[in-house]
Design a protein around this motif. Sequence first.
Motif, PDB file in Angstrom:
ATOM      1  N   UNK A 110       0.885  -1.010   0.005  1.00  0.00           N
ATOM      2  CA  UNK A 110       0.097   0.186  -0.027  1.00  0.00           C
ATOM      3  C   UNK A 110       0.995   1.250  -0.052  1.00  0.00           C
ATOM      4  N   UNK A 111       0.658   2.288  -0.756  1.00  0.00           N
ATOM      5  CA  UNK A 111       1.637   3.237  -1.135  1.00  0.00           C
ATOM      6  C   UNK A 111       1.466   4.167   0.243  1.00  0.00           C
ATOM      7  N   UNK A 112       0.512   3.982   0.932  1.00  0.00           N
ATOM      8  CA  UNK A 112       0.371   4.951   2.119  1.00  0.00           C
ATOM      9  C   UNK A 112       0.998   4.141   3.500  1.00  0.00           C
ATOM     10  N   UNK A 113       0.472   3.151   4.021  1.00  0.00           N
ATOM     11  CA  UNK A 113       0.702   2.352   5.335  1.00  0.00           C
ATOM     12  C   UNK A 113       2.013   1.595   4.929  1.00  0.00           C
ATOM     13  N   UNK A 114       2.215   0.916   3.520  1.00  0.00           N
ATOM     14  CA  UNK A 114       3.358  -0.057   3.335  1.00  0.00           C
ATOM     15  C   UNK A 114       2.731  -1.299   3.469  1.00  0.00           C
ATOM     16  N   UNK A 115       1.450  -1.537   4.023  1.00  0.00           N
ATOM     17  CA  UNK A 115       1.230  -3.037   4.232  1.00  0.00           C
ATOM     18  C   UNK A 115       1.310  -3.718   2.899  1.00  0.00           C
ATOM     19  N   UNK A 116       1.863  -5.256   3.027  1.00  0.00           N
ATOM     20  CA  UNK A 116       2.354  -5.859   2.339  1.00  0.00           C
ATOM     21  C   UNK A 116       0.940  -6.637   1.503  1.00  0.00           C
ATOM     22  N   UNK A 117       1.328  -7.232   0.261  1.00  0.00           N
ATOM     23  CA  UNK A 117      -0.096  -7.774  -0.391  1.00  0.00           C
ATOM     24  C   UNK A 117      -0.755  -8.969   0.149  1.00  0.00           C
ATOM     25  N   UNK A 118      -1.687  -9.633  -0.325  1.00  0.00           N
ATOM     26  CA  UNK A 118      -2.094 -10.769   0.008  1.00  0.00           C
ATOM     27  C   UNK A 118      -1.191 -11.917  -0.576  1.00  0.00           C
ATOM     28  N   UNK A 119      -1.190 -13.052   0.210  1.00  0.00           N
ATOM     29  CA  UNK A 119      -0.121 -14.155  -0.231  1.00  0.00           C
ATOM     30  C   UNK A 119      -0.848 -14.525  -1.639  1.00  0.00           C
ATOM     31  N   UNK A 120       0.312 -14.612  -2.288  1.00  0.00           N
ATOM     32  CA  UNK A 120       0.099 -15.074  -3.753  1.00  0.00           C
ATOM     33  C   UNK A 120      -0.172 -13.881  -4.728  1.00  0.00           C
ATOM     34  N   UNK A 121      -0.134 -12.536  -4.267  1.00  0.00           N
ATOM     35  CA  UNK A 121      -0.197 -11.421  -5.156  1.00  0.00           C
ATOM     36  C   UNK A 121       1.164 -11.402  -6.025  1.00  0.00           C
TER      37      UNK A 121
ATOM     38  N   UNK B  52      -2.552   0.743  -5.321  1.00  0.00           N
ATOM     39  CA  UNK B  52      -2.738  -0.288  -4.666  1.00  0.00           C
ATOM     40  C   UNK B  52      -3.222  -0.090  -2.960  1.00  0.00           C
ATOM     41  N   UNK B  53      -3.877   1.076  -2.935  1.00  0.00           N
ATOM     42  CA  UNK B  53      -4.447   1.371  -1.622  1.00  0.00           C
ATOM     43  C   UNK B  53      -5.166   0.203  -0.740  1.00  0.00           C
ATOM     44  N   UNK B  54      -4.798   0.144   0.500  1.00  0.00           N
ATOM     45  CA  UNK B  54      -5.485  -0.811   1.470  1.00  0.00           C
ATOM     46  C   UNK B  54      -6.855  -0.138   1.773  1.00  0.00           C
ATOM     47  N   UNK B  55      -7.507  -0.820   2.361  1.00  0.00           N
ATOM     48  CA  UNK B  55      -8.955  -0.657   2.878  1.00  0.00           C
ATOM     49  C   UNK B  55      -8.904   0.694   4.082  1.00  0.00           C
ATOM     50  N   UNK B  56      -7.847   0.603   4.816  1.00  0.00           N
ATOM     51  CA  UNK B  56      -7.562   1.792   5.654  1.00  0.00           C
ATOM     52  C   UNK B  56      -6.891   2.766   5.288  1.00  0.00           C
TER      53      UNK B  56
ATOM     54  N   UNK C  77       2.385  -5.175   8.310  1.00  0.00           N
ATOM     55  CA  UNK C  77       1.348  -5.767   8.039  1.00  0.00           C
ATOM     56  C   UNK C  77       1.163  -6.402   6.848  1.00  0.00           C
ATOM     57  N   UNK C  78       0.599  -7.459   6.924  1.00  0.00           N
ATOM     58  CA  UNK C  78       0.077  -8.194   5.478  1.00  0.00           C
ATOM     59  C   UNK C  78      -1.267  -7.930   5.386  1.00  0.00           C
ATOM     60  N   UNK C  79      -1.960  -7.902   4.277  1.00  0.00           N
ATOM     61  CA  UNK C  79      -3.446  -7.776   3.810  1.00  0.00           C
ATOM     62  C   UNK C  79      -4.111  -9.323   3.685  1.00  0.00           C
ATOM     63  N   UNK C  80      -5.325  -9.552   4.143  1.00  0.00           N
ATOM     64  CA  UNK C  80      -5.877 -10.590   4.084  1.00  0.00           C
ATOM     65  C   UNK C  80      -7.117 -10.211   3.449  1.00  0.00           C
ATOM     66  N   UNK C  81      -7.851 -11.187   2.918  1.00  0.00           N
ATOM     67  CA  UNK C  81      -9.298 -11.013   2.327  1.00  0.00           C
ATOM     68  C   UNK C  81      -9.198  -9.621   1.389  1.00  0.00           C
ATOM     69  N   UNK C  82     -10.215  -8.978   1.774  1.00  0.00           N
ATOM     70  CA  UNK C  82     -10.420  -7.635   0.873  1.00  0.00           C
ATOM     71  C   UNK C  82      -9.854  -6.251   1.411  1.00  0.00           C
ATOM     72  N   UNK C  83      -9.295  -6.394   2.490  1.00  0.00           N
ATOM     73  CA  UNK C  83      -8.732  -4.827   3.136  1.00  0.00           C
ATOM     74  C   UNK C  83      -7.337  -4.603   2.124  1.00  0.00           C
TER      75      UNK C  83
END
Length: 250
Positions: free
Chosen positions: A49-60, A68-72, A244-250
């Motif tokens: 995520x360009x803002x919080x730096x959260x990593x993508x879903x496994x397998x991205x 690629x902004x996350x939900x938050x 953090x890593x993103x799971x599901x739809x966030x």
Amino acid sequence: MWKNLVEAVLELIYPPRRACPLCGGGSPDASVCPACERLLEGYAGETICPVCGSFGKPGDPPGRKTNNYCFYCRGGTRPFDLARSVGPYEGPLRDAVHRFKYRGIKTLARPLGALMAEAAGRERAFARTQALVPVPLFHRRERQRGFNQALLLARELEGLLGVPVLERAVVKIRETPPQAELPGRERLHNLSGSFVVADARPVEGKVITVVDDVFTTGTTASIISQILRQAGARQILVLTFAGTRRYGEN
Ligand SMILES: [Zn+2]
Ligand SMILES: [Zn+2]
């Protein structure tokens, strides 16, 4: 001289256990082992995520996307400008945090801090940092643990990035239940009002980098960013060892 000789002989009989700072496995010169090195390279190439730096879903698929902004972060309401970490809080990075924080292996601050400086080096914004603010612990908690892990990391970064640590600019004025034990929506409530800016002068008009060991939902970093902004900080960046890593739809 005798002391050195005795030490040298002892080292031959009982060689110090040199370990990879991340997985704790054998490493002849105590540097990051080849397997962890490959893991870190993978993290550095992941879509975040360009803002919080959260990593993508496994397998991205690898490769950085810019939108690629996350939900938050999608709503643009994060109180910090940017957050980055070395890798997600999983596997050897998680092990390293546990050995550092809960088993009290303070010497890990050096290699972990060096990896954080490397992560900061990949993002141009960090070059503008004028001061580092470690996330404080409540004084009783710090006494129990014997150290504040965020402060130890910030002290390493002070030398590596060449910017001062503001050790007492932000203080924690009351104890709060551990964040990890609460569901996401209660974390903000748990922490609000527990941190204050004790000295606003060194943060006024400055680009501040908030330093911590782990960024999960970003609640702690957000509250500290908010109060630093109210105290007049110009820009707020967040640098943590694990993210953090993103799971599901966030
Ligand atoms: Zn390793
Ligand atoms: Zn985000």
